[in-house]
Design an enzyme around this catalytic site. Structure first.
Site, PDB file in Angstrom:
ATOM      1  CB  ILE A 114      44.069  32.210  64.144  1.00 55.35           C
ATOM      2  CG1 ILE A 114      45.512  32.920  64.527  1.00 55.35           C
ATOM      3  CG2 ILE A 114      43.090  33.200  65.060  1.00 55.35           C
ATOM      4  CD1 ILE A 114      45.558  34.097  63.748  1.00 55.35           C
TER       5      ILE A 114
ATOM      6  CD  GLU B 184      34.056  43.477  39.751  1.00 55.58           C
ATOM      7  OE1 GLU B 184      34.102  44.781  39.352  1.00 55.58           O
ATOM      8  OE2 GLU B 184      35.189  42.990  40.651  1.00 55.58           O
TER       9      GLU B 184
ATOM     10  CD  GLU C  95      45.992  41.944  47.441  1.00 55.49           C
ATOM     11  OE1 GLU C  95      45.795  43.058  47.054  1.00 55.49           O
ATOM     12  OE2 GLU C  95      45.363  40.858  46.858  1.00 55.49           O
TER      13      GLU C  95
ATOM     14  NE  ARG D  54      39.822  36.286  47.787  1.00 60.95           N
ATOM     15  CZ  ARG D  54      39.524  35.945  46.488  1.00 60.95           C
ATOM     16  NH1 ARG D  54      39.145  35.003  46.237  1.00 60.95           N
ATOM     17  NH2 ARG D  54      40.456  36.701  45.652  1.00 60.95           N
TER      18      ARG D  54
ATOM     19  CB  VAL E  45      49.636  26.387  58.332  1.00 59.95           C
ATOM     20  CG1 VAL E  45      49.966  25.933  59.740  1.00 59.95           C
ATOM     21  CG2 VAL E  45      49.818  25.252  57.369  1.00 59.95           C
TER      22      VAL E  45
ATOM     23  CB  VAL F 111      50.797  31.158  43.634  1.00 58.43           C
ATOM     24  CG1 VAL F 111      52.143  31.900  42.838  1.00 58.43           C
ATOM     25  CG2 VAL F 111      51.532  30.681  45.031  1.00 58.43           C
ATOM     26  CE  LYS F 112      47.823  39.042  40.242  1.00 53.16           C
ATOM     27  NZ  LYS F 112      46.549  38.739  39.815  1.00 53.16           N
TER      28      LYS F 112
ATOM     29  CE  LYS G  91      39.565  48.266  44.052  1.00 51.90           C
ATOM     30  NZ  LYS G  91      40.332  47.301  43.041  1.00 51.90           N
TER      31      LYS G  91
ATOM     32  CB  SER H   3      47.395  36.196  36.191  1.00 48.48           C
ATOM     33  OG  SER H   3      46.398  35.523  35.892  1.00 48.48           O
TER      34      SER H   3
END
Length: 267
Positions: free
Chosen positions: A27, A157, A142, A78, A22, A47-48, A115, A52
């Site tokens: 923004i 990937e 995260e 994300r 939210v 949420v994982k 990476k 996992s």
């Protein structure tokens, strides 16, 4: 932990994901409402899964009682951007909030330091305070910020890693790496013409908003019984609508708005 314990454990993470979604969507909405460019294209969160979390804890040799402190991405947000430059603008937005409604733990720039696989993204680990039925709680979350091209590649990937249980065959790994380079080259090309792209997008947004205003006002006149004016304004709209020039649409929009103001003043 049993199923019930896991459900109870994950509630703060689920609430945090919804709150953060939210906040970042707000923004984007605010910037677009005032006619400014938004570096945030769209926001997702998750949420994982318990499976996992258990798998990652086992991989990192984390005990169950330490999961909340050592698994950083149970709650994940994300943020997708159009251009690489937008990513760093969003990072600045988050840094401005540091110490207010969240605390930055650390940042990982996988764009500058991508990476070996070709993975590119910007990660920010935060401490996020959340109110629960049992009182306040601070959890780790995260935030990943990436372009649409980076996200497309990362999604593919991730699927391949899942299929091959983290051991992607060398010949496929090589092609995936080439695809990552191609995706980033696309981002660089888009950055090179971002000014023209942003101008075109803004023009489209202004045109769409103006057309909506015109049609809404014509409909209002129709409801008010101003049939003659409706026919006249509709004919003008049909004429300028075919023209891609926004200026003609804005003139008509102003003309109809002024007319509505006049009849409102008379009434």
């Amino acid at each position: 932990m049993h199923t019930t314990e896991w459900r109870k454990f994950l509630i703060p993470y689920e609430n945090a994901v919804e709150e953060l979604k939210v906040k970042f969507k707000s923004i984007r909405t605010e910037l677009r409402t005032i006619g400014e460019y938004s570096p945030i294209e769209f926001v997702t969160g998750r949420v994982k899964r318990v499976s996992s979390i258990i798998e990652k804890a086992k991989k990192l040799e984390v005990e169950n009682e330490d999961i909340a402190e050592k698994i950083e991405d149970i709650a994940g947000i994300r943020i997708m951007c159009q251009f690489v430059e937008d990513i760093y603008t969003v990072v600045d937005y988050i840094r401005e909030r540091d110490g207010s409604d969240l605390d930055i733990v650390y940042e990982k720039d996988y764009i500058t330091n991508y990476k070996e696989s070709g993975y590119r993204s910007y990660h920010i680990i935060i401490n996020y305070p959340i109110q629960t039925a049992l009182g306040p709680k601070v959890i780790l979350a995260e935030i990943q910020i990436r372009t649409l091209a980076m996200n497309f590649w990362a999604t593919i990937e991730h699927s391949l890693k899942y299929k091959y249980k983290q051991n992607i065959p060398i010949h496929i790994e090589g092609r995936i790496k080439k695809a990552a380079d191609a995706a980033f080259k696309l981002d660089q090309e888009m950055s090179g013409i971002r000014h023209e792209i942003r101008q075109a997008q803004k023009m489209f947004e202004v045109r769409s908003k103006t057309i909506s205003n015109i049609l809404r006002n014509i409909h209002a006149l129709q409801k008010a019984g101003r049939t003659k004016e409706v026919i006249e304004f509709q004919a003008q709209f049909n004429k300028v609508w075919e023209n891609t020039e926004v200026v003609d649409l804005k003139k008509l929009d102003k003309e109809i708005s002024n007319f509505i103001d006049e009849i409102d003043g008379i009434n």
